[in-house]
Design a protein around this motif. Structure first.
Motif, mmCIF file in Angstrom:
data_model
loop_
_atom_site.group_PDB
_atom_site.id
_atom_site.type_symbol
_atom_site.label_atom_id
_atom_site.label_comp_id
_atom_site.label_asym_id
_atom_site.label_seq_id
_atom_site.Cartn_x
_atom_site.Cartn_y
_atom_site.Cartn_z
ATOM 1 N N PRO A 86 0.808 -1.236 0.110
ATOM 2 C CA PRO A 86 -0.084 0.005 0.095
ATOM 3 C C PRO A 86 0.747 1.318 0.160
ATOM 4 O O PRO A 86 2.023 1.198 0.346
ATOM 5 N N VAL A 87 0.194 2.264 -0.450
ATOM 6 C CA VAL A 87 0.952 3.608 -0.424
ATOM 7 C C VAL A 87 0.601 4.362 0.933
ATOM 8 O O VAL A 87 -0.528 4.688 0.934
ATOM 9 N N HIS A 88 1.434 4.630 1.823
ATOM 10 C CA HIS A 88 1.373 5.685 2.867
ATOM 11 C C HIS A 88 2.491 6.169 3.389
ATOM 12 O O HIS A 88 3.535 5.096 3.538
ATOM 13 N N PRO A 89 2.639 7.231 3.696
ATOM 14 C CA PRO A 89 1.707 8.360 3.544
ATOM 15 C C PRO A 89 1.596 8.726 2.078
ATOM 16 O O PRO A 89 2.621 8.808 1.232
ATOM 17 N N PRO A 90 0.660 9.273 1.634
ATOM 18 C CA PRO A 90 0.384 9.499 0.201
ATOM 19 C C PRO A 90 1.442 10.452 -0.343
ATOM 20 O O PRO A 90 1.805 10.681 -1.573
ATOM 21 N N GLU A 91 1.671 11.406 0.526
ATOM 22 C CA GLU A 91 2.655 12.694 0.110
ATOM 23 C C GLU A 91 4.041 12.287 -0.173
ATOM 24 O O GLU A 91 4.918 12.995 -0.498
ATOM 25 N N LYS A 92 4.279 10.953 0.437
ATOM 26 C CA LYS A 92 5.643 10.621 0.215
ATOM 27 C C LYS A 92 5.931 9.688 -0.954
ATOM 28 O O LYS A 92 7.113 9.219 -1.127
#
Length: 184
Positions: free
Chosen positions: A165-171
């Motif tokens: 998954p992608v987390h955090p999106p801003e990174k």
């Protein structure tokens, strides 16, 4: 630019294995309509980065009930802005194309692309053709089928790497830059 209200208190997505099958897959010949009016085939030659996101909401737009409680749902604007801010760096690292992908209509996406001043188009899979062909991870919210946040590195139609998954999106853009830097 961080989306108002985005913080560490939001539900964090976990790896549910829903993207494990993607690396090595060949993309099908599906044309996706882009916000610049073109029809895009992700099998074209070169290195393509596609980040999938659930949905954007226009300023003051209706938020889906319980949105912040859905792991990984919040953060589409910060993710898109990070890719915007790192666009030149991604190109310098060999990315010939960059796209955002959601199940929203092209008309809906166009507002976000213009408001966020994205130097790349967003792609619509409103018909869920690519989602179904690749078995991309999705979730249901507000009566909609939405993509779980992931990013694919595609080389001439073959998925080389997936961030999920992608987390955090801003990174997410930083992670893609790190991967591209390590592999070039």
């Amino acid at each position: 630019m961080i989306e108002p209200g985005v913080d560490e208190q939001l539900a964090t997505p976990r790896d549910d294995g829903a993207a494990r099958h993607l690396p090595g897959m060949e993309l099908p010949g599906i044309g996706l309509v882009a916000t610049d009016g073109k029809v895009v085939d992700l099998r074209e030659p070169g290195l393509t980065v596609v980040y999938a996101y659930p949905r954007t909401s226009p300023p003051g737009g209706k938020v889906i009930d319980g949105w912040d409680a859905i792991p990984g749902a919040r953060g589409c604007t910060p993710q898109s802005c990070a890719f915007r801010d790192h666009f030149a760096e991604l190109k310098a690292l060999g990315a010939t194309r960059l796209f955002g992908l959601s199940t929203q209509t092209t008309e809906y996406q166009r507002e976000a692309a213009e408001r966020l001043h994205l130097p790349f188009p967003l792609l619509s899979d409103h018909s869920l053709l690519l989602v179904s062909a690749l078995r991309l991870p999705t979730f249901q919210a507000g009566g909609l089928t939405l993509l779980k946040r992931l990013t694919m590195i595609i080389e001439t139609g073959v998925i080389k790497h997936v961030f999920y998954p992608v987390h955090p999106p801003e990174k997410n853009a930083d992670a893609v830059i790190d991967w591209l830097s390590a592999t070039t």
